[in-house]
Scaffold this active site. Structure first.
Site, PDB file in Angstrom:
ATOM      1  N   GLY A 172       0.818  -1.220   0.000  1.00 48.57           N
ATOM      2  CA  GLY A 172       0.000   0.000   0.000  1.00 48.57           C
ATOM      3  C   GLY A 172       0.841   1.254   0.000  1.00 48.57           C
ATOM      4  O   GLY A 172       1.994   1.262  -0.444  1.00 48.57           O
ATOM      5  N   LYS A 230       4.494   6.587  17.811  1.00 53.57           N
ATOM      6  CA  LYS A 230       3.816   6.871  16.546  1.00 53.57           C
ATOM      7  C   LYS A 230       2.418   7.460  16.782  1.00 53.57           C
ATOM      8  O   LYS A 230       2.046   8.468  16.174  1.00 53.57           O
ATOM      9  CB  LYS A 230       3.734   5.581  15.727  1.00 53.57           C
ATOM     10  CG  LYS A 230       2.852   5.633  14.518  1.00 53.57           C
ATOM     11  CD  LYS A 230       3.445   6.484  13.404  1.00 53.57           C
ATOM     12  CE  LYS A 230       2.402   6.742  12.354  1.00 53.57           C
ATOM     13  NZ  LYS A 230       2.842   6.714  11.007  1.00 53.57           N
ATOM     14  N   GLN A 284      -7.146  10.677  12.239  1.00 50.19           N
ATOM     15  CA  GLN A 284      -8.371  10.390  12.966  1.00 50.19           C
ATOM     16  C   GLN A 284      -8.328   8.989  13.575  1.00 50.19           C
ATOM     17  O   GLN A 284      -8.646   8.790  14.751  1.00 50.19           O
ATOM     18  CB  GLN A 284      -9.574  10.537  12.031  1.00 50.19           C
ATOM     19  CG  GLN A 284     -10.854  10.120  12.715  1.00 50.19           C
ATOM     20  CD  GLN A 284     -12.078  10.675  12.022  1.00 50.19           C
ATOM     21  OE1 GLN A 284     -12.038  11.755  11.432  1.00 50.19           O
ATOM     22  NE2 GLN A 284     -13.156   9.948  12.075  1.00 50.19           N
ATOM     23  N   PHE A 314      -7.154  14.253   0.090  1.00 51.86           N
ATOM     24  CA  PHE A 314      -7.116  14.856   1.435  1.00 51.86           C
ATOM     25  C   PHE A 314      -6.035  15.907   1.569  1.00 51.86           C
ATOM     26  O   PHE A 314      -6.036  16.696   2.506  1.00 51.86           O
ATOM     27  CB  PHE A 314      -6.987  13.783   2.522  1.00 51.86           C
ATOM     28  CG  PHE A 314      -5.604  13.240   2.757  1.00 51.86           C
ATOM     29  CD1 PHE A 314      -5.089  12.228   1.958  1.00 51.86           C
ATOM     30  CD2 PHE A 314      -4.824  13.728   3.796  1.00 51.86           C
ATOM     31  CE1 PHE A 314      -3.819  11.728   2.188  1.00 51.86           C
ATOM     32  CE2 PHE A 314      -3.551  13.225   4.038  1.00 51.86           C
ATOM     33  CZ  PHE A 314      -3.046  12.226   3.227  1.00 51.86           C
ATOM     34  N   CYS A 352      -4.435   8.319   8.708  1.00 58.44           N
ATOM     35  CA  CYS A 352      -3.846   8.106  10.040  1.00 58.44           C
ATOM     36  C   CYS A 352      -4.403   8.956  11.170  1.00 58.44           C
ATOM     37  O   CYS A 352      -4.704   8.420  12.234  1.00 58.44           O
ATOM     38  CB  CYS A 352      -2.347   8.323   9.963  1.00 58.44           C
ATOM     39  SG  CYS A 352      -1.518   6.962   9.135  1.00 58.44           S
TER      40      CYS A 352
END
Ligand code: UDX
Ligand code: UDX
Length: 459
Positions: free
Chosen positions: A15, A220, A278, A338, A276
């Site tokens: 991905g 992270k 939210q 986005f 990532c």
């Protein structure tokens, strides 16, 4: 101790994270053989496509990296077990979406693919294998991965590391080539050094941080939470600027000049999107509740609430300015991704804003240089159409703007800052509006062309 550099590595998940990360490792470490595997045969076929403009992930510079390594020491394949068996290090880079049902629905991460991948590794690995969590995972996932690997056949052994990826989409190749830091969490010093030896090919040692595994996993989540919080903070100030007559760009400059705050990530906009922010915050919220930290959970949850509010607020103010109704009106959405320089629409603010406007009866013309109409259809949950409460892809700005009442700038693509406003405004129905949710259009030119202009954060 000179660490043993792995000879063959395998990455499960081709991905946005797995593809570019492995391509850069293959590029920087020609002596390591890298195979990226995925269950999705269509995706693998695109990674192997002769036409590099058809790679399944759009990232500036990625095509050149893939062109240099593919077929040399970079391979894309659907033969998952074979690649695992051959590898001495396996990266898990499968997706971990927010759960949509069951315990923790809407907040907890769905780990079924991580678990499935760990089971496949347990079954297929040979000899000693280092397993690296690349996906962003809830704290203590490594425990589950270890437990699954612990049930493997005798003769197999494993070390588990956490090595979260901090690349941002649109700048993935640059971020991978010059990372601020590489985070490696684990308990087994030999495994940690083997992974560090890969990065040491191009990353200075002082930027390779070694931590315990839980600090790495949480590092992270916390980094994404802090970044998202800055976006919500500046968007909250933008709304206040609009109400009070201040200008958010000037306020951002004023606060960003404080070296303790710094100038980055202070751009007001339609709210954060992407796969990532939210997801990771909601995951943090879920974990805090799990540990009984209600106040901490509530604190972070507010970052997400403000983000949704910003998206609804923008849709609402468009309706208000257009005399309280958009039923049957033609609105052009400039951008659907986005953010700029990516074809990714996951959690894009454009989705919520488009839905709200369609709900109000508008006809949307959607223009994005990289997002396919099929993707927009999937995101909006309805096929293209004409008339009230519909949307259609638009082939060009000219086509979209003809007879339109308003343009909404939602993604800061470079080309939208160079629009010929005189020519565009001439095609629109008056009174015509530009709603600039990114603050990236040439608003002077738009105003000079006779458009009414709203810009985020401008009072
Ligand atoms: C994902 C997560 O969103 C992110 O949190 C994490 O840090 C890394 O993994 P991304 O690479 O953007 O990021 O996800 P995606 O583009 O969906 O790629 C995941 C790939 O894994 C997909 O191509 C999917 O087909 C593949 N996959 C998933 C497998 O090959 N096997 C599985 O069992 C599950
Ligand atoms: C983010 C993190 O930056 C990265 O480290 C992590 O690995 C994955 O999540 P990404 O989602 O690709 O990366 O993009 P990012 O550039 O961080 O932007 C996230 C969202 O915030 C976008 O929607 C962007 O438009 C928005 N944003 C960002 C703002 O609205 N204003 C800003 O000042 C910065």
């Amino acid at each position: 101790m000179a660490a043993q550099l792995p000879r063959r590595i395998c990455c499960i998940g081709a991905g946005y994270v797995g593809g570019p990360t492995m391509a850069v490792i293959a590029d920087r470490c020609p002596q390591i053989d890298v195979t990226v595997v995925d269950l999705n045969a269509e995706r693998i076929a695109l990674w192997n496509h002769d036409d590099l403009s058809r790679l399944p992930v759009y990232e500036p510079g990625l095509d050149a990296v893939v062109a240099r390594c593919r077929g040399r020491n970079l391979h894309f394949s659907t033969a998952v077990e074979e690649a695992i068996a051959a590898a001495d290090m396996v990266f898990l880079s499968v997706n971990t979406p927010t759960k949509t049902r069951g315990l923790g629905a809407g907040q907890a991460s769905d780990l079924k693919w991580i678990e499935a991948s760990a089971r496949t590794v347990a079954k297929a690995a040979r000899g000693h294998t280092i397993v690296v969590e690349k996906s962003t995972l809830p704290v203590r996932t490594a425990e589950a991965v270890k437990a699954i690997l612990g049930c493997a056949e005798p003769g197999q052994s494993f070390a588990v590391l956490s090595n979260p990826e901090f690349l941002a989409e649109g700048t993935a190749v640059a971020d991978l080539e010059a990372p601020d830091r590489v985070l490696i969490g684990g308990e087994d010093p030999e495994a940690i050094e083997a992974l560090a030896a890969i990065y040491a090919h191009w990353v200075p040692q002082q930027r390779i941080l070694r931590t315990n595994i839980w600090s790495s996993e949480l590092g992270k989540l916390a980094a994404n939470a802090f970044l998202a919080q800055r976006v919500s903070s500046i968007n909250s100030i933008a709304a206040f600027c609009e109400a009070s007559g201040a200008d958010v760009n000037e306020v951002a400059r004023a606060i960003g000049s404080d070296s303790r705050i710094g100038p980055k990530f202070l751009k007001a906009g339609p709210g954060f999107g992407g796969s990532c922010f939210q997801k990771d915050i909601l995951n943090l919220v879920y974990l805090c509740r799990h540990y009984g930290l209600q106040e901490v959970a509530g604190y972070w949850e507010q970052v997400v609430s403000l983000n949704s509010w910003q998206q609804h607020r923008i849709a609402r103010l468009v309706v208000q300015r257009l005399f309280g109704t958009v039923t049957g009106k033609r609105l052009v959405l400039l951008g659907f991704a986005f953010k700029a320089d990516t074809n990714d629409t996951r959690a894009s603010p454009a989705i919520q804003i488009a839905r709200d406007l369609i709900e109000e009866g508008a006809h949307l013309q959607i223009l994005d240089p990289k997002v396919s109409p099929a993707q927009i259809e999937a995101d909006l949950g309805q096929p293209p159409g004409q008339g009230e409460a519909s949307w259609a892809p638009c082939a060009s700005l000219e086509q979209g703007a003809t007879g339109a009442d308003a343009l909404l700038l939602l993604t800061e693509w470079q080309q939208f800052s160079r629009i010929d406003w005189a020519a565009t405004a001439a095609l629109m129905r008056r009174p015509a509006w530009l709603f600039d949710a990114r603050g990236s259009a040439d608003q002077q030119a738009a105003r000079a062309a006779g458009l009414n202009v709203w810009r985020v954060g401008e009072g």
